[in-house]
Design a protein around this motif. Structure first.
Motif, PDB file in Angstrom:
ATOM      1  N   ARG A  25     -56.857 -38.058 114.141  1.00  0.00           N
ATOM      2  CA  ARG A  25     -55.414 -38.197 114.383  1.00  0.00           C
ATOM      3  C   ARG A  25     -55.085 -38.373 115.861  1.00  0.00           C
ATOM      4  N   ASP A  26     -55.972 -37.922 116.753  1.00  0.00           N
ATOM      5  CA  ASP A  26     -55.738 -38.071 118.189  1.00  0.00           C
ATOM      6  C   ASP A  26     -56.519 -39.218 118.806  1.00  0.00           C
ATOM      7  N   PHE A  27     -57.285 -39.959 118.008  1.00  0.00           N
ATOM      8  CA  PHE A  27     -58.012 -41.115 118.520  1.00  0.00           C
ATOM      9  C   PHE A  27     -57.023 -42.251 118.801  1.00  0.00           C
ATOM     10  N   LYS A  28     -57.422 -43.137 119.695  1.00  0.00           N
ATOM     11  CA  LYS A  28     -56.560 -44.254 120.081  1.00  0.00           C
ATOM     12  C   LYS A  28     -57.297 -45.571 119.830  1.00  0.00           C
ATOM     13  N   GLU A  30     -57.668 -49.606 120.210  1.00  0.00           N
ATOM     14  CA  GLU A  30     -57.344 -50.785 121.012  1.00  0.00           C
ATOM     15  C   GLU A  30     -57.879 -52.003 120.269  1.00  0.00           C
ATOM     16  N   TYR A  60     -62.285 -47.815 119.610  1.00  0.00           N
ATOM     17  CA  TYR A  60     -61.620 -46.610 119.088  1.00  0.00           C
ATOM     18  C   TYR A  60     -62.020 -45.438 119.983  1.00  0.00           C
ATOM     19  N   TRP A  61     -61.047 -44.948 120.761  1.00  0.00           N
ATOM     20  CA  TRP A  61     -61.309 -43.946 121.789  1.00  0.00           C
ATOM     21  C   TRP A  61     -61.033 -42.529 121.282  1.00  0.00           C
ATOM     22  N   CYS A  62     -61.912 -41.610 121.608  1.00  0.00           N
ATOM     23  CA  CYS A  62     -61.621 -40.187 121.488  1.00  0.00           C
ATOM     24  C   CYS A  62     -60.730 -39.828 122.680  1.00  0.00           C
ATOM     25  N   SER A  63     -59.662 -39.103 122.440  1.00  0.00           N
ATOM     26  CA  SER A  63     -58.680 -38.843 123.500  1.00  0.00           C
ATOM     27  C   SER A  63     -59.095 -37.729 124.458  1.00  0.00           C
ATOM     28  N   PHE A 100     -55.930 -43.614 129.818  1.00  0.00           N
ATOM     29  CA  PHE A 100     -54.698 -44.032 129.163  1.00  0.00           C
ATOM     30  C   PHE A 100     -53.489 -43.980 130.095  1.00  0.00           C
ATOM     31  N   THR A 102     -50.552 -45.109 132.152  1.00  0.00           N
ATOM     32  CA  THR A 102     -49.702 -46.277 131.904  1.00  0.00           C
ATOM     33  C   THR A 102     -49.724 -47.285 133.048  1.00  0.00           C
ATOM     34  N   LYS A 206     -63.858 -40.486 129.383  1.00  0.00           N
ATOM     35  CA  LYS A 206     -63.711 -40.547 127.930  1.00  0.00           C
ATOM     36  C   LYS A 206     -64.831 -41.345 127.269  1.00  0.00           C
TER      37      LYS A 206
END
Length: 230
Positions: A25-28, A30, A60-63, A100, A102, A206
């Motif tokens: 659920r906390d992965f991001k 791209e 797919y990144w682990c946050s 991450f 911005t 990360k």
């Protein structure tokens, strides 16, 4: 020399079974991909047509932000080829920003955004079933970015999908400037960065999984340990 004659696993600092949607659920993501859990392990495949080239690939990144001096372990099953898999690690902005932040450019899975963008990282590519000349002798490659520096390489012991059983137990150890990659306790490469030839030393940061379409693969039991050197 075996990895466990050089390094020792110490404290488990992160564990993720990658067994269901709640685990990521906390992965991001791209790029665009389908992430599912049909066998209680994370299956990833491209959503976009492979004929779109790099635009069809994803990361797919682990946050979680990890420290230096760690071992990353995970279980791997190849399901469909061709394609390849990559683990990014020690990933940060080129000014040491959070990955991450911005202020960094938006990334969408296209490969050059990760080696000639505004981030620094190592990445190891494995299960490389892409180009015809790569399929005659399979290798695992370690690259350092910024840039596209191939710094180490070793033979890939994982068979092609038709003969693959799995799980293949993957282990990546990073101690200061040393990097060691292991599959099923077989050392694939062991490299020491001089911090000069291929850019500044990289530490902390990360980790993320990348796949090249149309490959399908499954992952489970992602663990990160602190390590010590003997």
């Amino acid at each position: 020399m075996n990895w466990n004659e050089i390094f020792s696993l110490e404290k488990l600092i992160y564990h993720n079974p990658l067994a269901d949607e709640q685990d990521v659920r906390d992965f991001k993501m791209e790029g665009e991909a389908v992430v599912s859990f049909p066998l209680n392990r994370m299956r990833m495949e491209n959503k976009l047509d492979p004929r779109m080239g790099q635009k069809s690939n994803f990361v797919y990144w682990c946050s979680v932000e990890f420290p230096d001096n760690i071992a990353i372990t995970w279980d791997f099953w190849p399901i469909r080829e061709p394609g390849l898999c990559i683990l990014f690690f020690a990933a940060k902005g080129i000014g040491a920003e959070d990955l991450f932040d911005t202020r960094l450019s938006v990334r969408t899975g296209t490969y050059d955004q990760y080696h000639h963008g505004d981030i620094d990282a190592f990445h190891v590519s494995y299960f490389r079933r892409k180009e015809e000349n790569e399929r005659s002798f399979h290798t695992c490659n370690l690259r350092k970015s910024y840039g596209f520096h191939l710094v180490s390489q070793g033979g890939d012991p994982i068979p092609s999908v038709a003969d693959a059983k799995g799980p293949y137990r993957m282990k990546l150890l990073k101690w200061e400037r040393e990097i060691l990659f292991v599959i099923n306790d077989l050392t694939i490469f062991h490299w020491v960065d001089d911090g000069k030839a291929f850019g500044k030393p990289l530490c902390g940061g990360k980790i993320g999984f990348r796949q090249m379409a149309p490959l399908i693969a499954e992952y489970a039991n992602l663990n990160v340990y602190s390590i010590s050197k003997m």
